[in-house]
Design a protein around this motif. Structure first.
Motif, PDB file in Angstrom:
ATOM      1  N   CYS A  76       0.888  -0.839  -0.165  1.00  0.00           N
ATOM      2  CA  CYS A  76      -0.241   0.276   0.332  1.00  0.00           C
ATOM      3  C   CYS A  76       1.013   1.062   0.162  1.00  0.00           C
ATOM      4  O   CYS A  76       1.678   1.649   0.923  1.00  0.00           O
ATOM      5  N   THR A  77       0.257   2.196  -1.096  1.00  0.00           N
ATOM      6  CA  THR A  77       1.356   3.920  -0.997  1.00  0.00           C
ATOM      7  C   THR A  77       0.252   4.646  -0.242  1.00  0.00           C
ATOM      8  O   THR A  77       0.734   5.170  -0.712  1.00  0.00           O
ATOM      9  N   CYS A  79      -2.540   5.557  -1.113  1.00  0.00           N
ATOM     10  CA  CYS A  79      -2.749   6.906  -2.132  1.00  0.00           C
ATOM     11  C   CYS A  79      -4.405   6.885  -2.292  1.00  0.00           C
ATOM     12  O   CYS A  79      -4.764   7.679  -3.321  1.00  0.00           O
ATOM     13  N   GLY A  80      -5.218   5.765  -1.488  1.00  0.00           N
ATOM     14  CA  GLY A  80      -6.415   6.951  -1.411  1.00  0.00           C
ATOM     15  C   GLY A  80      -7.468   6.679  -2.190  1.00  0.00           C
ATOM     16  O   GLY A  80      -8.469   7.013  -1.997  1.00  0.00           O
ATOM     17  N   CYS A  82      -8.898   3.102  -2.987  1.00  0.00           N
ATOM     18  CA  CYS A  82      -9.334   2.718  -2.595  1.00  0.00           C
ATOM     19  C   CYS A  82     -10.978   3.184  -1.295  1.00  0.00           C
ATOM     20  O   CYS A  82     -11.817   3.160  -1.476  1.00  0.00           O
ATOM     21  N   CYS A 125      -7.403  -0.665  -6.569  1.00  0.00           N
ATOM     22  CA  CYS A 125      -6.563  -0.846  -6.231  1.00  0.00           C
ATOM     23  C   CYS A 125      -5.161  -0.422  -7.182  1.00  0.00           C
ATOM     24  O   CYS A 125      -5.189  -1.633  -7.922  1.00  0.00           O
TER      25      CYS A 125
END
Ligand code: SF4
Ligand code: SF4
Lengths: 157, 373
Positions: A76-77, A79-80, A82, A125
């Motif tokens: 997970c980065t 990034c938001g 999701c 994602c």
């Protein structure tokens, strides 16, 4: 209602149907006979009895979980995507900054109570960091357990 | 004095026992007439109980069987919880049904409304009394068996029409009218096929129709007359399915369009009686098919003496019910496979296909008898 056809055409059609009709019925009957005599085709699970051996279908969507390797690292980065994809705001991606000043995942808060298991977050994602797992015995008597933090490690990536 | 007698071992046993028991009575009321009347009444009671037992006992078994067959066709298991593989599930359902409150909708014709389920039940009970279940096991061995069956089958449509009309509900009325049109139309082909059987066997008595098929399996009416027998059997199958209002010809019920058709407003015991009538009709129609085409209670001998000896050892009743259950299974497979035709397609099918084919079959049968018989 009926188109104009000659008597000859009418009878040709009539006798053709007398052959094709029963044939199609026989095809249908052969399928249901095959199903009737083949017990392997039964999909019903005797759930509480076969609990030990029960395997869920791979495409079943249970609880959301983060794909983590053995060390607990995820992709997970923060990034938001999701969070935005979720139709009922069941995800809160709380980002933080690491020492280098880069935005990384702080806490991945997941509200299981409002999640509908639609799987849109998984599709959204871009890094393949989350998936739906196969848990189906998810009933609980304590609503507080439905708020969960999915990532074990903070601030990486 | 004429006292109708029941000619089978059970009847003889009762006739033998009654005078012996009567000896214990005071001498002043002993007489041969009284004895024969008592014996007759006891025999009649046994017959009534036997018919009721076969009919009412078979309904839960058939409902269970239907649910299982349907489930396995649809890749399910069906009832599994109550008893071994759900065997007592239907008994629980029946109990639930019996303990429900019975009420009629407002505006319904109460008398007709409660009479209809009873009328529907008449036909299958009478037909069941005519069927020979074994060499000595027939309640009423009347010489006009087939015409009587055709006659009492009309009660089914009367009951359905009454039920639909008296419910004061548009769906019920539509279902009843449809079913009236359907059953009256298909009765014609049903009758024609039975006429074909009567023609080739030369008798309207169900017992002599059965005994006419004595011999090997190829002496059954379905195989005795090449090709024609099988065609007649298939036509009988189709028209009796329509006659019973079973899917694919269940436009009278048509759950998806008429919310249950003629029995929409029924609940509790009257509904259970409609249900019962449906399943008893299944038994009697299968029994009729067995008697007319599959050799009734005769064992399926194959002409090899060694095998036939063993087959003959099994009592006729067992063969009869084995064949009946095979027929019922066929009806069930058809029900859960085929789709329901539209009302006009149904009528087209009867008047444009089934009836002409039946007439041709009758002529061909007559020609066969003239040429080969
Ligand atoms: S599965 Fe659907 S409802 Fe649940 S968190 Fe993902 S997007 Fe939201
Ligand atoms: S799970 Fe995927 S979409 Fe959601 S924040 Fe992490 S990387 Fe982005």
């Amino acid at each position: 209602m009926q188109e104009n056809i000659t008597l000859l055409q009418y009878f040709k059609r009539y006798f053709k149907r007398c052959i094709t009709g029963p044939w199609s019925l026989m095809c249908g009957l052969s399928v249901s006979l095959k199903y009737f005599f083949d017990p392997r085709r039964i999909v019903t699970e005797q759930y509480p009895e076969n609990r030990k051996t029960l395997r869920m279908h791979p495409r079943y969507r249970g609880r959301l979980e983060m794909i983590e390797d053995a060390d607990g690292n995820n992709h997970c980065t923060a990034c938001g995507m999701c969070e935005r994809a979720c139709p009922n705001a069941s995800i809160n991606v709380l980002s933080t900054k690491n020492i280098a000043g880069k935005k990384v995942l702080g806490r991945y808060v997941y509200h299981f109570a409002s999640c509908t298991q639609c799987g849109l977050c998984v599709e959204a994602c871009p890094f393949g960091a989350i998936r739906m797992n196969q848990d189906f015995e998810v009933a609980t008597t304590d609503p507080n357990t439905l708020e969960m933090i999915l990532n074990k490690k903070e601030g990486q990536g | 004095m004429f006292v109708p007698s029941i000619t089978n071992p059970v009847g003889d046993f009762v006739r033998e026992m009654v005078p012996r028991l009567a000896e214990y009575l005071p001498a002043s009321i002993q007489s041969d007439t009284l004895n024969s009347i008592v014996a007759f009444l006891v025999n009649a009671l046994i017959c009534v109980i036997a018919v009721c037992a076969v009919n009412i006992g078979s309904a839960p078994i058939l409902i269970y069987m239907e649910r299982k067959v349907c489930a396995h066709v649809q890749c399910r298991l069906g009832p599994m919880r109550l008893g071994w593989h759900g065997t007592i599930q239907t008994i629980a359902d029946v109990l639930k049904m019996l303990f429900k409150e019975v009420y009629a909708p407002s505006g319904a014709d109460k008398l007709m409304f409660y009479l209809a389920p009873l009328i529907v039940l008449i036909a299958p009970f009478i037909v069941c009394a005519l069927i020979p279940f074994g060499r000595d096991l027939v309640v009423a061995d009347v010489s006009m068996g087939i015409p009587l069956i055709i006659a009492v089958n009309g009660f089914g449509v009367l009951g359905i029409l009454l039920g639909g009309w008296s419910s004061n509900n548009k769906y019920s009325l539509l279902g009843a009218l449809r079913s009236g049109a359907q059953m009256i139309s298909y009765e014609i082909s049903f009758t024609m096929i039975l006429l074909f059987v009567v023609m080739i066997s030369g008798s309207t008595n169900l017992m002599s129709i059965t005994l006419g098929q004595e011999g090997t399996i190829s002496d059954w009416w379905i195989f005795k007359i090449p090709v024609l027998g099988i065609i007649a059997f298939i036509l009988f199958f189709i028209s009796s399915t329509a006659e019973m209002n079973r899917a694919p010809f269940d436009i009278a019920e048509a759950e998806q369009e008429l919310t249950g058709g003629y029995h929409t407003e029924y609940n509790g015991t009257p509904f259970a009686m409609f249900y019962l009538a449906e399943y008893i009709a299944l038994v009697t129609n299968s029994a009729l098919a067995t008697t007319c085409f599959l050799g009734g209670f005769l064992p399926p001998c194959i002409g090899v003496a060694f095998v036939d000896n063993y087959l003959n050892m099994v009592p006729g009743v067992v063969w009869f019910f084995a064949k009946v259950f095979f027929m019922i299974w066929c009806y069930m497979m058809v029900r859960w496979t085929f789709v329901r035709p539209r009302v006009d397609q149904l009528m087209d099918f009867e008047w444009k296909f089934l009836l002409p084919v039946n007439l041709v079959l009758l002529i061909a049968g007559a020609a066969y008898i003239v040429v080969c018989g």
